[in-house]
Design a protein around this motif. Sequence first.
Motif, PDB file in Angstrom:
ATOM      1  N   GLN A 143      33.176  43.005  43.145  1.00  0.00           N
ATOM      2  CA  GLN A 143      34.191  43.759  43.878  1.00  0.00           C
ATOM      3  C   GLN A 143      34.501  43.028  45.181  1.00  0.00           C
ATOM      4  OE1 GLN A 143      33.335  47.882  44.402  1.00  0.00           O
ATOM      5  NE2 GLN A 143      35.317  48.362  45.320  1.00  0.00           N
ATOM      6  N   SER A 149      38.694  45.622  48.669  1.00  0.00           N
ATOM      7  CA  SER A 149      39.521  45.858  47.481  1.00  0.00           C
ATOM      8  C   SER A 149      38.843  46.876  46.574  1.00  0.00           C
ATOM      9  CB  SER A 149      39.755  44.555  46.716  1.00  0.00           C
ATOM     10  OG  SER A 149      40.418  44.799  45.486  1.00  0.00           O
ATOM     11  N   ASN A 209      39.637  46.854  43.383  1.00  0.00           N
ATOM     12  CA  ASN A 209      39.686  46.215  42.078  1.00  0.00           C
ATOM     13  C   ASN A 209      38.360  45.529  41.773  1.00  0.00           C
ATOM     14  OD1 ASN A 209      40.742  45.416  39.639  1.00  0.00           O
ATOM     15  ND2 ASN A 209      41.785  43.613  40.472  1.00  0.00           N
ATOM     16  N   THR A 210      37.944  45.576  40.531  1.00  0.00           N
ATOM     17  CA  THR A 210      36.724  44.907  40.097  1.00  0.00           C
ATOM     18  C   THR A 210      37.092  43.718  39.227  1.00  0.00           C
ATOM     19  OG1 THR A 210      35.574  47.036  40.084  1.00  0.00           O
ATOM     20  CG2 THR A 210      34.511  45.207  38.970  1.00  0.00           C
ATOM     21  N   THR A 211      36.536  42.551  39.542  1.00  0.00           N
ATOM     22  CA  THR A 211      36.840  41.347  38.795  1.00  0.00           C
ATOM     23  C   THR A 211      35.542  40.707  38.310  1.00  0.00           C
ATOM     24  OG1 THR A 211      36.695  39.754  40.625  1.00  0.00           O
ATOM     25  CG2 THR A 211      38.748  41.005  40.418  1.00  0.00           C
ATOM     26  N   SER A 254      40.163  41.024  35.362  1.00  0.00           N
ATOM     27  CA  SER A 254      40.030  42.354  35.941  1.00  0.00           C
ATOM     28  C   SER A 254      40.634  43.354  34.975  1.00  0.00           C
ATOM     29  CB  SER A 254      40.732  42.437  37.305  1.00  0.00           C
ATOM     30  OG  SER A 254      42.136  42.332  37.145  1.00  0.00           O
ATOM     31  N   SER A 314      43.172  44.933  35.300  1.00  0.00           N
ATOM     32  CA  SER A 314      44.627  44.856  35.323  1.00  0.00           C
ATOM     33  C   SER A 314      45.157  43.746  34.412  1.00  0.00           C
ATOM     34  CB  SER A 314      45.126  44.617  36.757  1.00  0.00           C
ATOM     35  OG  SER A 314      44.622  43.396  37.272  1.00  0.00           O
TER      36      SER A 314
END
Length: 369
Positions: A167, A171, A173-175, A270, A272
């Motif tokens: 993470q 952010s 978002n988790t990548t 991610s 997304s």
Amino acid sequence: MRTFDKDRLILGLAGPVLALVVAFLLTSVVLLSSGLSPFEPYEVMARQIEFVDVQVLILNQTGIYYLAALAVAIGFRMNLFNIGVDGQYRLAVMFAAVVGASVELPAPLHVLLIVLVAMLVGALWAGIAGVLKTTRGVSEVVSTIMLNAIATSLIAWLILPANLGVQPPGSNNTTTGDIPSSGWFPGVELEGGTIYGFTFIAFALGVVYWFMLNRTRFGFDLRATGASQTAAQASGVDAKRMVLTAMLISGALAGLSGMPMLLGQTHTYSLSFPVGVGFTAITIALLGRNSPIGIFFAALLISFLEKTAEGLGLAGYPKEIAIIMQGLIVIAVVVSYELVRQYGLRRQQEKVGEELAAQARKNKEGVAA
């Protein structure tokens, strides 16, 4: 012989052409019934091609869809319905991104490792369905649908920061972490953007696909098994082995579908990351009739519809027009191909009848002489 080839070519083109015509006509009816112009949206979409950035987006998306559609087509040629391409593609790109971000290697080796991991994971995930079919008789349609759901849940769990995810600070978002520049695949820089370098690899694999199917013994065995497993076994082909091999190759190609974007743009995975690629690929493979050239133009068309939809919104038209058209293409493909198939059968029966009648006349003339 020439007449046969000509008829086969006409019948091969008739299906996709009829499907597209019907889809465009039905979309126009939908627009007209909604009080919108039935022609202007097409003009708006066509004008988008003038912009270089849209051209780049279309070409990059075409490469992604092309790889996924080849994966579907391999299954189709074996009379297998691999619906799991989407799960295979997403699971493969996630593991490839994790490995790519966790190692440091010279540029060519780094890229090669990422690509091999993606192919291996995709092949193994598809191989589960292949093993179930060859050992237990489980339909690949059922197993690949279930594997799609399992892949989705597995990815959501693995990408958590407590597992393989990262993470970034500040952010939500988790990548999977950023892949070093040594693991990037260089592209072609244009004024409107960058064409993914792996896009050209995707198109080259179309040539490999054609050569394998049409110029190798393996390709012949694969097509023969798809046509009739019983006949293939009678000629010495191990049908079960061919089914499993086809699923492994299909999965490996599905794993490559995420490489253009991973290596050329995001350099990480991610939640997304695009989803639904495998399902769109089914439409493309059907429309392209499993031919590498047909699949290319079908992928180009679907990519054009998707990437020019933004222009519809700016012009005051709903962007969903492109989605409606894609859905209608799927329906039209199924109907038109069945109509063309029935016509082709009738045409063959007529030709056989004409040849028999001609032979009977020759025999009668010979007896009379």
